[in-house]
Write an enzyme that holds these catalytic residues in place. Structure first.
Site, PDB file in Angstrom:
ATOM      1  N   HIS A 244      35.710  39.945  10.164  1.00  0.00           N
ATOM      2  CA  HIS A 244      35.797  38.564   9.696  1.00  0.00           C
ATOM      3  C   HIS A 244      37.101  38.319   8.928  1.00  0.00           C
ATOM      4  CE1 HIS A 244      31.898  37.546  11.212  1.00  0.00           C
ATOM      5  NE2 HIS A 244      31.303  38.493  10.509  1.00  0.00           N
ATOM      6  N   GLU A 245      37.598  39.360   8.264  1.00  0.00           N
ATOM      7  CA  GLU A 245      38.859  39.223   7.535  1.00  0.00           C
ATOM      8  C   GLU A 245      40.014  38.968   8.502  1.00  0.00           C
ATOM      9  OE1 GLU A 245      40.044  42.572   5.108  1.00  0.00           O
ATOM     10  OE2 GLU A 245      41.755  41.482   4.303  1.00  0.00           O
ATOM     11  N   ARG A 246      40.039  39.749   9.580  1.00  0.00           N
ATOM     12  CA  ARG A 246      41.134  39.578  10.546  1.00  0.00           C
ATOM     13  C   ARG A 246      41.044  38.214  11.214  1.00  0.00           C
ATOM     14  NH1 ARG A 246      39.270  44.792  12.216  1.00  0.00           N
ATOM     15  NH2 ARG A 246      40.370  46.333  10.973  1.00  0.00           N
ATOM     16  N   THR A 249      42.235  35.643   8.751  1.00  0.00           N
ATOM     17  CA  THR A 249      43.689  35.690   8.611  1.00  0.00           C
ATOM     18  C   THR A 249      44.370  35.068   9.821  1.00  0.00           C
ATOM     19  OG1 THR A 249      43.322  37.792   7.493  1.00  0.00           O
ATOM     20  CG2 THR A 249      45.593  37.208   7.962  1.00  0.00           C
TER      21      THR A 249
END
Lengths: 416, 376
Positions: A244-246, A249
């Site tokens: 989810h972070e990637r 981003t």
């Protein structure tokens, strides 16, 4: 009481767009003058059924799809209006909430997701540790079951925005005899008024308090129900979080619209605009070598702008599978020092020396000192290169001699 | 390399690729090293039949776009040509056809049919010996003498000069930039054939020894060619960028494959972190190059007046010529000794990329152009 979200039941994307557009124009502030109360604005979004658009209704979302969410933020941008984005929203709603959705217990989801989506609670991640950030699965923060509670001991570091957030998702070790990836657990730790928790803001290289924190846990008691996923399945939760972070981003997934309007580009544009302004001010804009360097700064910034669009589109349409956001992060990390060096070239002695007794000055020098930060934070350039080569291109993985050993037997630091 | 093509564009890419694979495999490209022209006329007509030369020409003049974005359409051919280091005067023919369609007289537009069918070849004589690829650097003089115009000076690095039947020439008159169209057998004009390090791409110089032409040879007004020249340059650079990206894309693809198959020290060389990290950097450069190439083509298609196309085209050229050359160069290293042999195909791509780096302006020249456009 009527629920604003009722209007969204079975709503197709185009009808949603029309409804969202009207609501945005009537309710959201101008992008250039957003005011300073993002929490209140997030509550307004929530109460009007426009927060957590792709989250299920039982957890406070609108129960629509990611395509609807994209449409909403596209309309916000097109109308030049402001909806809360960037920190802490990108992390809390774009990364933490979907992780809870994927792995949290029913109770955890019902209690916390509505509060996260409404902005009553903001969440962040506690992953890196003082002994290492890249080797996340090597975490040595200790989580021990003690009757009806867990007890947390150890330290976390480089946690962005922990001082402003309410909860941290903490990766800690519960089984020291299992191989490294199989003895970890993820637990939600309250960050305010928690006995045994000391939270410090790390002083950045420029001498000012940074946005990174470190946390020390000394017998911190955490309720068992705060566990996210099963005990010892924390690595799967961390993988989901990093996914989810990637996405966030790269401007895809649940993070769509929650990233600052292209943080990559804003930063690069600032450096490109900055050096040009400095050159004009110093009267060196005619220098042919410096002109090449300034053009290079602008070119790289422009490239990142279009690459960002390309990769976001590829991820959205499914043509790019996997963590393609890493490519953007790699570019940003690889270029920051180059941009800063160009700043030093254009700034000359004025970039590092100033009159008077102010302790801080020399914009180019300060920028250069801080430039490495982005090459390290959020996964170093080297980790991004591993991810790109292994996960985007399918090249062989790095050998990991510690992968199958009981963690208690893994060599952690060579003491001489 | 756009991610989202229209169905027509997808089909066009497929037919272009199939055509190149069957009618211009790398073995055929190598054989053309011996050929003075670098390409076969019949082959070029077949390529033209596929639509390679008609995209930038409006329907009423015998052309037509696939998607309404003619440059984006032509970029598909350029990318595929790059992947196969294909021969053929693709850029000059399209540039001349496009300019004649917009600024040419009815007589001059009569040439378009031949360019579209592939029977005729035209070239654009722009750069001059030792000078930069910049309209300001044009020194070839055009003098108005009664109803005639007289050209004197020298052009260089003209792609397909010796293969072309007609030249579009950019000259400088007292009134400013001026263009003419003339046949290559005009009296006073000498074409000096030349070669390049590219296997199939031929360049030549053109000497104008007081070449006298009727006023009807003018393309547009005397002194009024600035917009046309800028547009020609933008189209040429956009197509060239796409070609270079196609070349780097193919080399990267085959090299990554090779690195996985090639074993040393008991493991595939692609498992060494020293190489994986370089390959990761290359993918970043390549994807950014693709994004910029498409952005430049879209800006040229949009033909906006705010300078966006000029800026983006130069940004794309500076980035792509530099980084794609680096990709190919590092792929040579990854291939090891075989990469510096005649036998291995990679040098075909190094050659194309090195020529493309220089032609239509080097990265250094385009960086200077960017600096100027940013009013630094």
């Amino acid at each position: 009481m009527t629920d604003a979200r009722d209007q969204a039941v079975d709503e197709d994307v185009e009808s949603f767009r029309i409804r969202a557009r009207a609501w945005i124009e009537a309710n959201l502030p101008d992008r250039d003058h957003p005011g300073d109360d993002d929490r209140a604005l997030q509550a307004l979004l929530f109460d009007s059924g426009f927060a957590g658009i792709a989250f299920p209704r039982e957890y406070g979302g609108a129960g629509l799809t990611l395509a609807h969410q994209k449409v909403f933020y596209d309309e916000v941008r097109a109308a030049h209006r402001w909806a809360p984005c960037g920190m802490p929203w990108q992390v809390s709603i774009g990364m933490m909430a979907p992780t809870i959705l994927d792995h949290g217990s029913e109770e955890l989801k019902r209690r916390h997701l509505p509060r996260m989506l409404r902005g009553e609670e903001t969440w962040m991640q506690l992953l890196s540790e003082p002994r290492g950030g890249s080797d996340l699965a090597g975490a040595t923060t200790r989580l021990t079951r003690d009757g009806d509670t867990y007890v947390l001991n150890g330290a976390k570091m480089w946690s962005s925005g922990a001082h402003t957030c309410d909860f941290g998702l903490c990766l800690a070790r519960t089984d020291w005899d299992a191989p490294k990836h199989r003895g970890l657990s993820m637990i939600a730790v309250p960050l305010h008024d928690t006995p045994g928790l000391v939270l410090e803001v790390i002083r950045a290289v420029d001498g000012n308090p940074g946005h990174f924190c470190q946390e020390f846990f000394d017998d911190v008691v955490v309720p068992v129900e705060n566990l996210v996923g099963e005990e010892n399945s924390g690595w799967a939760v961390a993988q989901s979080l990093l996914f989810h972070e990637r996405n966030a981003t790269g401007g895809a997934g649940y993070g769509y619209g929650l990233q600052n309007a292209r943080p990559t580009n804003r930063q690069a544009q600032r450096s490109a605009d900055g050096v040009i302004a400095t050159a004009k001010q110093r009267g060196v804009g005619g220098d042919p070598v410096l002109r090449q360097l300034m053009a290079e700064s602008y070119i790289e910034y422009t490239a990142s702008r279009f690459a960002n669009d390309r990769i976001a589109a590829g991820m959205r349409t499914g043509q790019f599978k996997g963590p393609w956001g890493s490519l953007l992060k790699l570019h940003l990390g690889a270029l920051s020092s180059r941009h800063a060096k160009i700043g030093l070239a254009v700034g000359g002695a004025d970039g590092v020396i100033w009159e008077g007794d102010a302790k801080v000055g020399g914009v180019a020098g300060e920028a250069w000192l801080s430039a490495r930060g982005i090459a390290i934070a959020g996964g170093t350039n080297e980790i991004q290169r591993n991810i790109v080569s292994e996960r985007l291109l399918g090249l062989p993985r790095e050998p990991s001699p510690d992968r199958d050993l009981p963690f208690s037997e893994v060599v952690r630091n060579q003491h001489r | 390399m756009k991610l989202e093509l229209t169905a027509d564009q997808e089909f066009f890419r497929e037919t272009t690729r199939k055509f190149l694979e069957s009618e211009s495999p790398l073995t055929a490209v190598r054989q053309r090293w011996d050929s003075p022209d670098g390409f076969d006329r019949g082959w070029w007509r077949a390529a033209a039949d596929l639509g390679w030369t008609s995209l930038l020409v409006p329907e009423q003049l015998g052309g037509g776009t696939l998607s309404g974005s003619p440059v984006a359409d032509a970029v598909i051919v350029a990318e595929e040509m790059g992947r196969m280091v294909a021969p053929g005067p693709f850029v000059p023919v399209n540039v001349v056809a496009s300019t004649l369609a917009t600024w040419g007289s009815a007589d001059q537009q009569a040439l378009i049919a031949g360019l579209v069918s592939g029977d005729e070849v035209a070239a654009w004589a722009f750069a001059e010996p030792g000078r930069s690829w910049d309209a300001d650097a044009v020194r070839l003089t055009l003098t108005v003498d009664g109803g005639d115009v007289v050209l004197a000076g020298r052009k260089a690095y003209v792609e397909a000069a010796a293969q072309a039947g007609h030249l579009l020439v950019t000259a400088r008159a007292d009134a400013g930039l001026t263009q003419v169209l003339l046949a290559t057998d005009t009296a006073g004009l000498t074409v000096v054939p030349g070669r390049s390090i590219d296997i199939v791409r031929r360049y030549g110089s053109v000497v104008f020894d007081d070449v006298r032409l009727p006023g009807s040879a003018l393309v547009g007004e005397v002194g009024g060619a600035e917009a046309a020249v800028e547009r020609q340059l933008q189209i040429a650079v956009a197509l060239q960028c796409a070609e270079t990206v196609g070349a780097a894309d193919r080399v990267f693809e085959t090299t990554v494959e090779y690195a996985q198959d090639r074993y040393a020290f008991g493991r595939p060389i692609a498992s060494f972190q020293a190489l994986k990290h370089r390959i990761a950097d290359m993918l970043q450069w390549l994807e950014f190059s693709k994004a910029l190439s498409d952005a430049a083509a879209a800006a040229v298609d949009a033909d906006a007046t705010d300078g966006e196309a000029a800026r983006l085209v130069s940004v794309a050229k500076a980035y792509i010529a530099d980084h794609c050359l680096d990709i190919i160069d590092d792929c040579v290293q990854l291939n090891g000794g075989i990469g510096v042999t005649w036998e291995h195909d990679i040098h075909l791509y190094s050659r194309r990329a090195a020529v493309n780096r220089a032609v239509w302006g080097s990265p250094e020249e385009h960086k200077e152009r960017v600096a100027a456009l940013l009013e630094i």
